[in-house]
Design an enzyme around this catalytic site. Structure first.
Site, PDB file in Angstrom:
ATOM      1  CG  ASP A  54      -1.846  -1.219   1.261  1.00 25.37           C
ATOM      2  OD1 ASP A  54      -1.911  -1.965   0.266  1.00 25.37           O
ATOM      3  OD2 ASP A  54      -2.451  -1.451   2.313  1.00 25.37           O
ATOM      4  CE  LYS A  72      -3.815  -4.552   1.004  1.00 21.73           C
ATOM      5  NZ  LYS A  72      -4.313  -3.657   2.039  1.00 21.73           N
ATOM      6  CB  CYS A  77      -1.844  -2.899   5.708  1.00 23.51           C
ATOM      7  SG  CYS A  77      -3.424  -2.031   5.505  1.00 23.51           S
TER       8      CYS A  77
END
Length: 197
Positions: free
Chosen positions: A16, A76, A110
């Site tokens: 990310d 996602k 994450c």
């Protein structure tokens, strides 16, 4: 490249690292710099690279510095990178457990959930401390301590690369040693800032 016994099946996960986070993440430029070095090294060592974005329609694409040439990227909404598409891709490539290095954000969300999922599936996880961060820099130490206790290896990018090579006689060693020399100032800054816990 013949893989040393410690790394028969390595991979790099880039979690990310998106444009929208640029002003918000603690020492983001250092995370990007480490990710760039790892991408270059993994391409040289023929190590697969997997990247994700978190809700790219809202949070934007992967940072441009990391996407030339374009990375294999999965968008996602889950916090863990280990979504069905990536799980399937890993299984298609190899049935053996992976040795996965993780760089990206946020360390306590994450990155943590990705590492925990990978560990639960039997993979060996290397969290590269000079390549992970959070909005609140203080969250990093808490997350890295937890991940170490859960069985992840918390290390630096350079340590991971040299362990991955395992031997100076491999054909790629000279290129990696050159990359390490070329990026030594950025690496030093990232390690001095991000490896303190």
């Amino acid at each position: 490249m013949a893989r040393p016994h410690r790394f028969p099946n390595p991979a790099l996960f880039i979690c990310d690292i998106q444009e929208k986070f640029r002003p918000a993440i603690f020492e983001y430029a250092k995370v990007i710099s480490t990710a760039q070095k790892m991408i270059h090294a993994c391409n040289t060592l023929h190590i697969p690279i997997y990247a994700t974005t978190q809700s790219a329609s809202r949070l934007g694409p992967i940072c441009s510095e990391l996407n030339d040439p374009p990375l294999y990227t999965i968008d996602k909404t889950a916090f863990s990178m280990l979504v069905p598409e990536l799980r399937y891709t890993l299984a298609e490539r190899s049935q053996m457990p992976y040795q996965i290095a993780i760089v990206g954000i946020e360390t306590h969300i994450c990155v943590t959930q990705t590492a925990l999922d990978l560990l639960s599936e039997g993979h060996r996880v290397y969290v590269l401390t000079d390549g992970v961060s959070s909005c609140n820099g203080g969250e990093r130490g808490v997350a890295l301590s937890r991940l170490r206790a859960e069985g992840a290896i918390v290390t630096s990018s350079e340590s991971f690369l040299y362990e991955c090579m395992g031997d100076a006689s491999i054909p790629e060693f000279k290129a990696i040693a050159g990359l390490v020399k070329e990026t030594k100032e950025n690496t030093r800054d990232a390690v001095q800032t991000l490896c303190k816990m």
